[in-house]
Write a protein that holds these residues in place. Structure first.
Motif, PDB file in Angstrom:
ATOM      1  N   TRP A   1       0.834  -1.209   0.062  1.00 42.20           N
ATOM      2  CA  TRP A   1       0.119   0.019  -0.135  1.00 42.20           C
ATOM      3  C   TRP A   1       0.840   1.085  -0.261  1.00 42.20           C
ATOM      4  CZ3 TRP A   1      -5.091   1.008  -0.954  1.00 42.20           C
ATOM      5  CH2 TRP A   1      -5.344   2.513  -0.361  1.00 42.20           C
ATOM      6  N   ASP A   2       0.708   2.225  -1.077  1.00 45.07           N
ATOM      7  CA  ASP A   2       1.459   3.344  -1.001  1.00 45.07           C
ATOM      8  C   ASP A   2       0.499   4.544   0.033  1.00 45.07           C
ATOM      9  OD1 ASP A   2       2.913   5.744  -1.556  1.00 45.07           O
ATOM     10  OD2 ASP A   2       2.320   5.451  -3.825  1.00 45.07           O
ATOM     11  N   GLU A   3       1.393   4.888   0.991  1.00 45.30           N
ATOM     12  CA  GLU A   3       0.712   5.774   1.737  1.00 45.30           C
ATOM     13  C   GLU A   3       0.624   7.336   1.105  1.00 45.30           C
ATOM     14  OE1 GLU A   3      -0.940   5.583   4.834  1.00 45.30           O
ATOM     15  OE2 GLU A   3      -0.712   3.626   4.903  1.00 45.30           O
TER      16      GLU A   3
ATOM     17  N   ALA B   1      -2.196   7.146  -1.172  1.00 42.13           N
ATOM     18  CA  ALA B   1      -3.641   7.309  -0.563  1.00 42.13           C
ATOM     19  C   ALA B   1      -3.591   8.860  -0.021  1.00 42.13           C
ATOM     20  CB  ALA B   1      -3.544   6.387   0.695  1.00 42.13           C
ATOM     21  N   ARG B   2      -2.766   9.578  -0.017  1.00 39.45           N
ATOM     22  CA  ARG B   2      -2.913  11.013   0.298  1.00 39.45           C
ATOM     23  C   ARG B   2      -3.028  12.029  -0.947  1.00 39.45           C
ATOM     24  NH1 ARG B   2       0.634   9.267   4.081  1.00 39.45           N
ATOM     25  NH2 ARG B   2       2.449  10.443   3.042  1.00 39.45           N
ATOM     26  N   ASP B   3      -2.896  11.354  -2.133  1.00 42.03           N
ATOM     27  CA  ASP B   3      -2.443  12.151  -3.262  1.00 42.03           C
ATOM     28  C   ASP B   3      -3.806  12.578  -3.464  1.00 42.03           C
ATOM     29  OD1 ASP B   3      -2.438  12.590  -6.547  1.00 42.03           O
ATOM     30  OD2 ASP B   3      -0.557  12.326  -5.726  1.00 42.03           O
TER      31      ASP B   3
ATOM     32  N   GLU C   1      -9.266  12.602  -5.182  1.00 43.75           N
ATOM     33  CA  GLU C   1     -10.502  13.191  -6.094  1.00 43.75           C
ATOM     34  C   GLU C   1     -11.063  11.920  -6.926  1.00 43.75           C
ATOM     35  OE1 GLU C   1      -9.976  15.777  -9.954  1.00 43.75           O
ATOM     36  OE2 GLU C   1     -10.371  17.123  -8.201  1.00 43.75           O
ATOM     37  N   ALA C   2     -10.490  11.045  -7.605  1.00 44.77           N
ATOM     38  CA  ALA C   2     -10.835   9.951  -8.162  1.00 44.77           C
ATOM     39  C   ALA C   2     -11.877   8.832  -7.288  1.00 44.77           C
ATOM     40  CB  ALA C   2      -9.910   9.125  -8.805  1.00 44.77           C
ATOM     41  N   ALA C   3     -11.614   8.876  -6.234  1.00 46.30           N
ATOM     42  CA  ALA C   3     -12.203   8.116  -5.374  1.00 46.30           C
ATOM     43  C   ALA C   3     -13.319   8.897  -4.712  1.00 46.30           C
ATOM     44  CB  ALA C   3     -11.508   7.596  -4.034  1.00 46.30           C
TER      45      ALA C   3
ATOM     46  N   GLU D   1     -12.899  12.937   0.671  1.00 44.32           N
ATOM     47  CA  GLU D   1     -12.030  14.157   1.152  1.00 44.32           C
ATOM     48  C   GLU D   1     -11.114  13.881   2.228  1.00 44.32           C
ATOM     49  OE1 GLU D   1     -15.054  16.945   2.753  1.00 44.32           O
ATOM     50  OE2 GLU D   1     -16.133  16.847   0.886  1.00 44.32           O
ATOM     51  N   GLU D   2     -11.049  12.468   2.539  1.00 43.49           N
ATOM     52  CA  GLU D   2     -10.014  12.212   3.503  1.00 43.49           C
ATOM     53  C   GLU D   2      -8.869  11.232   2.604  1.00 43.49           C
ATOM     54  OE1 GLU D   2      -9.833  13.039   6.755  1.00 43.49           O
ATOM     55  OE2 GLU D   2     -11.514  14.094   6.444  1.00 43.49           O
ATOM     56  N   PRO D   3      -7.758  11.011   3.280  1.00 43.32           N
ATOM     57  CA  PRO D   3      -6.732   9.912   2.663  1.00 43.32           C
ATOM     58  C   PRO D   3      -7.329   8.491   2.713  1.00 43.32           C
ATOM     59  CG  PRO D   3      -5.910  11.520   4.226  1.00 43.32           C
ATOM     60  CD  PRO D   3      -7.046  11.760   4.482  1.00 43.32           C
ATOM     61  N   LEU D   4      -7.242   7.825   1.614  1.00 47.34           N
ATOM     62  CA  LEU D   4      -7.786   6.462   1.464  1.00 47.34           C
ATOM     63  C   LEU D   4      -7.263   5.438   2.512  1.00 47.34           C
ATOM     64  CD1 LEU D   4      -8.114   6.166  -2.241  1.00 47.34           C
ATOM     65  CD2 LEU D   4      -9.817   7.317  -0.899  1.00 47.34           C
TER      66      LEU D   4
END
Length: 137
Positions: A42-44, A47-49, A54-56, A59-62
């Motif tokens: 998992w790339d932290e 996840a914050r990019d 936006e794609a997901a 409004e919060e990191p995934l």
């Protein structure tokens, strides 16, 4: 079939046809069909990019959840070009941009070990991927 291992959540964004560019520090001569393999990590930072968030529609990191598959081929795409001159929010400055098109996500990801660089998908895995997409060898 050749494969490319991509960490999550980037692999999810490619498979969902939201991310048309994969950024690498190196180029490849390969063009054509390429299996998108979701790696084990998992790339932290990803996840914050903002682009991933936006794609997901978040409004919060995934966080890792059922959307994100690990250790499996999740899609097949066409690698249509490799350039340093892509004009896209997904194109990272200073990187080589691999332009992807015709993304076909797999309804059932196919478990497979990944490798670095562009790698040959094992014949048994390729057969499962092709069968799922209705493709012939």
């Amino acid at each position: 079939m050749r494969g490319l291992t991509v960490r999550q959540p980037w692999a999810w964004a490619i498979a969902a046809d939201l991310k048309p560019i994969e950024n690498r520090s190196w180029a490849t001569r390969h063009r054509g069909e390429i299996a998108i393999h979701a790696g084990q990590c998992w790339d932290e930072a990803g996840a914050r990019d903002w682009r991933i968030m936006e794609a997901a529609k978040s409004e919060e990191p995934l966080e890792p959840d059922e959307r994100f598959v690990f250790g499996a081929i999740v899609a097949v795409a066409d690698l249509v070009d490799v350039t340093r001159e892509a004009s896209s929010p997904w194109a990272e400055p200073g990187q080589v941009h691999w332009l992807l098109a015709n993304v076909r996500p797999l309804a059932e990801p196919v478990p497979c070990r990944g490798w670095q660089n562009v790698w040959q998908v094992p014949a048994d895995v390729e057969a499962l991927v092709r069968a799922q997409l209705g493709l012939t060898a």
